[in-house]
Design an enzyme around this catalytic site. Structure first.
Site, PDB file in Angstrom:
ATOM      1  CE  LYS A 196      20.840  25.948   6.313  1.00  0.00           C
ATOM      2  NZ  LYS A 196      20.717  24.621   5.688  1.00  0.00           N
ATOM      3  CD  GLU A 224      24.861  25.246  22.680  1.00  0.00           C
ATOM      4  OE1 GLU A 224      25.772  24.447  22.961  1.00  0.00           O
ATOM      5  OE2 GLU A 224      24.420  26.069  23.493  1.00  0.00           O
ATOM      6  CB  CYS A 242      27.795  17.925  19.511  1.00  0.00           C
ATOM      7  SG  CYS A 242      26.267  17.823  20.423  1.00  0.00           S
ATOM      8  CD  GLU A 294      32.986  17.819  16.092  1.00  0.00           C
ATOM      9  OE1 GLU A 294      32.953  18.737  15.258  1.00  0.00           O
ATOM     10  OE2 GLU A 294      32.094  17.651  16.948  1.00  0.00           O
TER      11      GLU A 294
HETATM   12  P1  NAD Z   1      27.718  22.412   9.751  1.00  0.00           P
HETATM   13  O1  NAD Z   1      28.360  23.504  10.527  1.00  0.00           O
HETATM   14  O2  NAD Z   1      28.331  22.008   8.469  1.00  0.00           O
HETATM   15  O3  NAD Z   1      26.205  22.813   9.387  1.00  0.00           O
HETATM   16  C1  NAD Z   1      25.251  23.161  10.363  1.00  0.00           C
HETATM   17  C2  NAD Z   1      24.167  24.008   9.723  1.00  0.00           C
HETATM   18  O4  NAD Z   1      24.742  25.238   9.279  1.00  0.00           O
HETATM   19  C3  NAD Z   1      23.529  23.375   8.477  1.00  0.00           C
HETATM   20  O5  NAD Z   1      22.163  23.723   8.427  1.00  0.00           O
HETATM   21  C4  NAD Z   1      24.292  24.040   7.351  1.00  0.00           C
HETATM   22  O6  NAD Z   1      23.578  24.066   6.121  1.00  0.00           O
HETATM   23  C5  NAD Z   1      24.480  25.440   7.898  1.00  0.00           C
HETATM   24  N1  NAD Z   1      25.617  26.178   7.337  1.00  0.00           N
HETATM   25  C6  NAD Z   1      26.745  25.671   6.741  1.00  0.00           C
HETATM   26  N2  NAD Z   1      27.536  26.676   6.331  1.00  0.00           N
HETATM   27  C7  NAD Z   1      26.920  27.824   6.682  1.00  0.00           C
HETATM   28  C8  NAD Z   1      27.252  29.202   6.545  1.00  0.00           C
HETATM   29  N3  NAD Z   1      28.396  29.592   5.962  1.00  0.00           N
HETATM   30  N4  NAD Z   1      26.398  30.118   7.036  1.00  0.00           N
HETATM   31  C9  NAD Z   1      25.251  29.760   7.648  1.00  0.00           C
HETATM   32  N5  NAD Z   1      24.880  28.471   7.792  1.00  0.00           N
HETATM   33  C10 NAD Z   1      25.698  27.520   7.321  1.00  0.00           C
HETATM   34  O7  NAD Z   1      27.564  21.192  10.750  1.00  0.00           O
HETATM   35  P2  NAD Z   1      26.939  19.755  10.463  1.00  0.00           P
HETATM   36  O8  NAD Z   1      27.898  18.961   9.657  1.00  0.00           O
HETATM   37  O9  NAD Z   1      25.538  19.895   9.973  1.00  0.00           O
HETATM   38  O10 NAD Z   1      26.856  19.173  11.949  1.00  0.00           O
HETATM   39  C11 NAD Z   1      27.931  18.612  12.595  1.00  0.00           C
HETATM   40  C12 NAD Z   1      28.568  19.607  13.546  1.00  0.00           C
HETATM   41  O11 NAD Z   1      27.591  20.102  14.447  1.00  0.00           O
HETATM   42  C13 NAD Z   1      29.634  18.971  14.412  1.00  0.00           C
HETATM   43  O12 NAD Z   1      30.722  19.853  14.507  1.00  0.00           O
HETATM   44  C14 NAD Z   1      28.961  18.823  15.767  1.00  0.00           C
HETATM   45  O13 NAD Z   1      29.808  18.787  16.872  1.00  0.00           O
HETATM   46  C15 NAD Z   1      28.086  20.025  15.782  1.00  0.00           C
HETATM   47  N6  NAD Z   1      26.987  19.859  16.724  1.00  0.00           N
HETATM   48  C16 NAD Z   1      27.038  20.554  17.896  1.00  0.00           C
HETATM   49  C17 NAD Z   1      26.032  20.403  18.836  1.00  0.00           C
HETATM   50  C18 NAD Z   1      26.056  21.180  20.123  1.00  0.00           C
HETATM   51  O14 NAD Z   1      25.006  21.323  20.724  1.00  0.00           O
HETATM   52  N7  NAD Z   1      27.183  21.668  20.572  1.00  0.00           N
HETATM   53  C19 NAD Z   1      24.976  19.518  18.585  1.00  0.00           C
HETATM   54  C20 NAD Z   1      24.968  18.822  17.382  1.00  0.00           C
HETATM   55  C21 NAD Z   1      25.979  19.008  16.453  1.00  0.00           C
END
Ligand code: NAD
Length: 493
Positions: free
Chosen positions: A174, A249, A283, A384
């Site tokens: 997804k 992550e 991130c 963040e």
């Molecule tokens: P997000 O957590 O909102 O969403 C990430 C994914 O999870 C999306 O596909 C989203 O649709 C899905 N999701 C959202 N709610 C969910 C739920 N309740 N259950 C299951 N899936 C769900 O994050 P984002 O806004 O897409 O990305 C930004 C975040 O990602 C930042 O916090 C960033 O630091 C982090 N990030 C971390 C890394 C790493 O490797 N540590 C890399 C890139 C981004």
């Protein structure tokens, strides 16, 4: 004309609901790029059934042959690099230079995975008993649920899907709903390269519907998630009910330290790239700059000057250095944090507002922003923000710099600019982060090295390199007794 995409569950299918959502360009929100199925639990159920069925055959394909398919995937990604980069820039905004890098990371990961198909080393270990042979081999885990964010729409899915496949797992994927098109094109490439039907399935839609249905599904064996810490915690709780293996992550609040003895020109290039590359939406983005007191004034005036010259615009234009934020919500979050910062006593040294100007009015553009007079306990120094906002903190020495660097709940990346080897090694030893760069910015992971963080950045797993293969395989311990009699461990030795 926008293209209409479907889910891929052994074949192209619409969502059971018949509903769709739009994929828009963040540099020009009037532009609808494509539409995607708005899926739900029923679609996830179908995908898991397909993946479970395909697993029984895929696990028996020799790992080197699985690797050969990944090599073809690498070749196709290489051939389509420019098209994929442009797709990505249009759907999430970062500049072409960076989206090309994002695809390149996928290519590197594909060739690494292809070669890993001929390794996946196990161990042979002497037995404590005569005429007995001990070994530990790797076997696949089963069906992998893969949930990814929008900021690395190609690299992050490939970090997860390629090692999962080489280890013999099947996948239900997804992608983020802000970047479904890059994901759809990746799955098309996997299928074209020879991944059999049912081995990789993509289900588009929202996190709480599709994502949660994957996490909760009893027939999914592992979850690999990259995203925010808040969602990661929810996933951890729900996945615990079915005792799934989970790799998280999560967020970061990465610091770049600049010591008085640093080469300031180098540190300046580093912080500009680290803080404002990908519009601060990495991130590993530099969101705190920690500067020793003698260098502080000079370095800040150099930094403000260069930041003001950064060219904002559509990432497809060659001259653009900083693209838009991914969506309106992200823009509002950034603006809210700048207000929180000023209320807490920080000073806006440059930026601090939505960007205006030619070609910017229809996109989610925000001026690259520097906040001065920040202290380590302020919210802008600990939470963040995920945007082009840099909080600057003044310190006396390396020990205080490290203390400040460690003073958030996150621990992903860190950078130290110094010409003093003692400072460098103290930082390597004492900074609590998964990654430390010396004289390089906080961003710039290489695909063959472990990637991940400590504290609330994750739950102890690593992506990338050789380490990720641990996550996607189980150890099976095998004893072969060829003595022809009962031999009892610990008793007959
Ligand atoms: P997000 O957590 O909102 O969403 C990430 C994914 O999870 C999306 O596909 C989203 O649709 C899905 N999701 C959202 N709610 C969910 C739920 N309740 N259950 C299951 N899936 C769900 O994050 P984002 O806004 O897409 O990305 C930004 C975040 O990602 C930042 O916090 C960033 O630091 C982090 N990030 C971390 C890394 C790493 O490797 N540590 C890399 C890139 C981004």
């Amino acid at each position: 004309m926008s293209t209409s995409y479907k889910n891929f569950i052994g074949r192209q299918v619409d969502a059971k609901s018949g509903k769709t959502f739009e994929n828009r360009n963040p540099a020009n929100w009037d532009e609808v790029l494509s539409t995607f199925p708005m899926s739900s639990k029923e679609d996830v159920d179908d995908a898991v059934r397909a993946a479970r069925k395909a697993f029984e055959k895929w696990r028996l394909v020799p790992a080197p042959a699985r690797g050969d398919i990944l090599r073809r995937v690498g070749d196709l990604l290489t051939a389509r690099k420019e098209d994929l980069a442009r797709t990505m820039t249009r759907e999430m905004g970062k500049v072409l230079l960076e989206t090309r890098g994002d695809v390149q990371e996928g290519i590197d990961t594909a060739y690494y995975a292809a070669a890993e198909g001929r390794r996946l080393f196990g161990r042979t270990v002497p037995s404590e008993l005569p005429n007995k042979f001990n070994m530990a081999i790797r076997v696949p885990v089963g069906v992998a649920g893969i949930i990814t964010p929008w900021n690395f729409p190609m690299a992050i899915p490939t970090w997860k899907i390629f090692p999962a496949l080489v280890c013999g797992n099947t996948v239900v994927f997804k992608p983020a709903s802000d970047t479904p098109e890059t994901a759809a094109k990746l799955v098309e490439i996997l299928v074209e390269a020879g991944v059999p039907d049912g081995v990789v399935n993509i289900v588009h839609g929202g996190g709480s519907q599709v994502g949660m249905a994957i996490v909760d599904h009893p027939d999914i064996d592992l979850i690999s998630f990259t995203g925010s810490t808040g969602v990661g915690k929810k996933i951890s709780e729900v996945a615990a009910k079915t005792l799934k293996r989970v790799s998280l992550e999560l967020g970061g609040k990465n610091a770049q330290i600049v010591m008085d003895d640093a080469r300031l020109d180098l540190a300046l290039d580093g912080v500009l790239w680290g803080a404002f590359g990908t519009t601060g939406q990495r991130c590993t983005a530099t969101s705190r700059l920690i500067v020793q007191e003698k260098a502080y004034d000079k370095f800040l005036s150099m930094l403000i000057d260069r930041t003001r010259k950064l060219r904002l615009g559509d990432g497809l234009r060659q001259e653009t250095e900083v693209g838009p934020l991914v969506n309106q919500g992200q823009l509002e979050t950034v603006d809210r944090y700048v207000k929180i910062g000023t209320e807490e006593g920080a000073t806006v040294l440059t930026g601090g507002k939505r960007a205006a100007g030619d070609g910017l009015s229809k996109g989610w553009f925000y001026e690259p922003t520097i906040l001065g007079e920040v202290t380590s306990s302020m919210r802008v120094a600990t939470e963040e923000i995920f945007g082009p906002v840099l909080a600057v903190i003044r310190v006396k020495n390396i020990t205080e710099a490290i203390e400040v660097a460690n003073s958030t709940k996150y621990g992903l990346s860190s950078a130290v600019y110094t010409q003093d080897i003692n400072n460098a090694y103290q930082a390597i030893r004492d900074i609590r982060a998964g990654i430390t760069y010396i004289n390089a910015p906080t961003i710039g992971a290489e695909a063959h090295m472990p990637f991940g963080g400590v504290k609330e950045t994750g739950n102890g797993h690593r992506e990338g390199g050789w380490t990720v293969y641990e996550f996607y395989s189980e150890w099976k311990t095998v004893y072969v007794d060829y003595s022809g009699k009962l031999q009892r461990a610990q008793i007959d030795t």
